[in-house]
Design a protein around this motif. Sequence first.
Motif, PDB file in Angstrom:
ATOM      1  N   ASP A 163     -13.479 -13.181  50.760  1.00  0.00           N
ATOM      2  CA  ASP A 163     -12.420 -13.575  51.354  1.00  0.00           C
ATOM      3  C   ASP A 163     -12.543 -15.205  51.958  1.00  0.00           C
ATOM      4  N   ALA A 167     -10.362 -18.205  50.653  1.00  0.00           N
ATOM      5  CA  ALA A 167      -9.834 -19.439  51.736  1.00  0.00           C
ATOM      6  C   ALA A 167     -10.192 -20.946  51.391  1.00  0.00           C
ATOM      7  N   GLN A 170      -8.401 -21.922  48.335  1.00  0.00           N
ATOM      8  CA  GLN A 170      -6.887 -22.267  48.624  1.00  0.00           C
ATOM      9  C   GLN A 170      -6.827 -23.506  49.261  1.00  0.00           C
ATOM     10  N   ARG A 181      -8.635 -25.303  59.302  1.00  0.00           N
ATOM     11  CA  ARG A 181      -8.071 -23.984  59.118  1.00  0.00           C
ATOM     12  C   ARG A 181      -9.379 -22.978  59.636  1.00  0.00           C
ATOM     13  N   VAL A 183     -10.384 -19.123  59.369  1.00  0.00           N
ATOM     14  CA  VAL A 183     -10.342 -17.547  58.749  1.00  0.00           C
ATOM     15  C   VAL A 183     -11.374 -16.683  59.629  1.00  0.00           C
ATOM     16  N   ASN A 229      -6.488 -14.959  66.202  1.00  0.00           N
ATOM     17  CA  ASN A 229      -5.242 -15.938  65.646  1.00  0.00           C
ATOM     18  C   ASN A 229      -5.698 -16.686  64.531  1.00  0.00           C
ATOM     19  N   ALA A 230      -6.859 -16.521  63.991  1.00  0.00           N
ATOM     20  CA  ALA A 230      -7.003 -17.356  62.641  1.00  0.00           C
ATOM     21  C   ALA A 230      -6.332 -16.485  61.701  1.00  0.00           C
ATOM     22  N   HIS A 231      -6.304 -17.370  60.276  1.00  0.00           N
ATOM     23  CA  HIS A 231      -5.977 -16.477  58.991  1.00  0.00           C
ATOM     24  C   HIS A 231      -6.896 -15.165  59.028  1.00  0.00           C
TER      25      HIS A 231
END
Length: 242
Positions: A163, A167, A170, A181, A183, A229-231
């Motif tokens: 995962d 990320a 992407q 960002r 995750v 609150n992260a992806h």
Amino acid sequence: MRIAVIGGTGLIGSQVVDKLNAAGHEAVPHSLSTGVDVISGQGVAQAVAGADVVVNLTNSPTFDDASPDFFRTSMDNLLTAAHEAGTGHFVVLSIVGVDKVPELDYYRAKVLQEELLRSGPVPYSIVRATQFMEFMDAVLTWTADGDTVRLPATPIQPIAAKDVAEAVAQVALGAPLNGIREVGGPEVFALDELGRMTLSHKGDARTVVTDPTAGMFAAVKGDVLTDMNAHLAPTRYADWLS
């Protein structure tokens, strides 16, 4: 798109390369084994030549006070080469909460890496991930003594390496964030609880004793290594264990 993945033969890097190539891009893995030395600079210019994006997944060989020198030298060599090559996007992988644990040498070193990237000459993105599920075996060895493993109850939000790789891939294919960002995994556990789950699944009879002074994560205060609150990634720890 052509992407140079520095550290592209490791746990995350090899999966990033696979995902980018599967999506139809040209991702090339580079590491010491392919002749690229980010400390001496050997092979670095050749590795980034013609790359639209550079993804830096190299890591310090130690977690001690030598780690800042690794990141300082490697980032200087890579950023200089990427700028001279006209690279339009530079991506690094960091850690959720990295700037909130100054007691740890390695975390201070990763903060330095982020700062060097921000002040550098190439548009950038930082991907901060929570702790990898794949690291639990190592964590269980750090404070093991006979039939006992001592672990603090530090809140941990484990994420699967696949995962994290998704990320990073992407972000590498998008426009530079010039920011961060985050995750993380979909669940938060106390580290001692996570240790008990892991040993139980493996049929390991050792006992986990909760010890707030044990191991590297004892230096972590509160829940700074988590961020719901992260992806959020899809893989749950129990499913990953299975």
